[in-house]
Motif scaffolding. Sequence first.
Motif, mmCIF file in Angstrom:
data_model
loop_
_atom_site.group_PDB
_atom_site.id
_atom_site.type_symbol
_atom_site.label_atom_id
_atom_site.label_comp_id
_atom_site.label_asym_id
_atom_site.label_seq_id
_atom_site.Cartn_x
_atom_site.Cartn_y
_atom_site.Cartn_z
ATOM 1 N N ALA A 11 0.857 -1.189 0.000
ATOM 2 C CA ALA A 11 0.000 0.000 0.000
ATOM 3 C C ALA A 11 0.888 1.233 0.000
ATOM 4 C CB ALA A 11 -0.920 0.005 1.219
ATOM 5 N N CYS A 13 0.465 5.197 0.536
ATOM 6 C CA CYS A 13 -0.488 6.188 1.035
ATOM 7 C C CYS A 13 0.114 7.579 0.859
ATOM 8 C CB CYS A 13 -0.817 5.939 2.498
ATOM 9 S SG CYS A 13 -1.630 4.346 2.786
ATOM 10 N N GLN A 104 -9.546 -0.348 4.721
ATOM 11 C CA GLN A 104 -8.858 -1.518 5.284
ATOM 12 C C GLN A 104 -9.161 -2.775 4.480
ATOM 13 O OE1 GLN A 104 -10.355 -1.001 9.259
ATOM 14 N NE2 GLN A 104 -8.501 0.049 9.951
ATOM 15 N N GLY A 107 -7.106 -2.541 1.330
ATOM 16 C CA GLY A 107 -5.709 -2.770 1.649
ATOM 17 C C GLY A 107 -5.381 -4.231 1.890
ATOM 18 N N SER A 111 -2.678 -4.820 -3.731
ATOM 19 C CA SER A 111 -1.890 -3.599 -3.739
ATOM 20 C C SER A 111 -2.733 -2.420 -4.209
ATOM 21 C CB SER A 111 -0.677 -3.769 -4.641
ATOM 22 O OG SER A 111 0.184 -4.772 -4.144
ATOM 23 N N LEU A 123 -4.056 2.032 7.702
ATOM 24 C CA LEU A 123 -3.322 0.854 7.220
ATOM 25 C C LEU A 123 -1.983 0.693 7.932
ATOM 26 C CD1 LEU A 123 -4.001 1.202 3.375
ATOM 27 C CD2 LEU A 123 -5.168 -0.287 5.013
ATOM 28 N N HIS A 126 -0.314 -2.628 8.133
ATOM 29 C CA HIS A 126 -0.018 -3.306 6.874
ATOM 30 C C HIS A 126 1.465 -3.678 6.826
ATOM 31 C CE1 HIS A 126 0.180 -4.090 2.571
ATOM 32 N NE2 HIS A 126 -1.117 -3.876 2.449
ATOM 33 N N LEU A 129 3.786 -1.161 3.801
ATOM 34 C CA LEU A 129 3.193 0.176 3.695
ATOM 35 C C LEU A 129 4.284 1.211 3.475
ATOM 36 C CD1 LEU A 129 0.848 2.256 4.095
ATOM 37 C CD2 LEU A 129 1.386 2.188 6.541
#
Length: 216
Positions: A11, A13, A104, A107, A111, A123, A126, A129
């Motif tokens: 992920a 962000c 969530q 996630g 991907s 997340l 994760h 991340l």
Amino acid sequence: MEKKVMNERYAICIGRSYGSGGYLLARKLHERLGVPLYDKELLDKAAEDSHIRRELFEQADEQNGYELPLVLSGTLGMPNAFYMPAQSYLSNDHLFSIQAETIQKLGSKGSGIFVGRCADFLLKGHGHLLSIFVTDDEELRAKVVQERLKLGSIEEAQREVERVDKSRRDYYNYYTSRHWGRGDNYDLCLKLSAVGIDYAVEIIIGIMRERGFIKD
């Protein structure tokens, strides 16, 4: 589009100040990596998951409207779990909770690149991340916003930049108890006018490769 082989789901962000180019960076990464990009699409997915009108999520989106409830009509079709008959409203906190579940869930499925909406916080557990914050000089951002919104003066654009930044800051700080835009909250902070968007993509790809998120 240059495809990268994923070792495992990851992920990315991206938080961003208004007019900084954060969304453009997300688009470039989306094109380069070939994974889903979630920005306003998150509102559609949250509405689909909850059977609540998208307009309500849009009204509460990255705003500091948590102080006031959003009054419901009888046509919203919301699930019983979030309906409070005695008060007859769905608060922005509840809307945020629904959107958080959607983020969530996405996630955990695969991907993706997530823009704003506290995704880095939601997340945080994760395993793969990368959290990024994108900003730039306020004068440059105001020029971008002036052109984008076709505003009459740079002063008007500066006021809009300040307004949107404040909304994003209040929203993020309220729901995460962190500090929006502060460097130690993120893995990487970028000023795109200094590094350029193409080189920024290369930096991010390099970090992902180094961490084992992707391989050539």
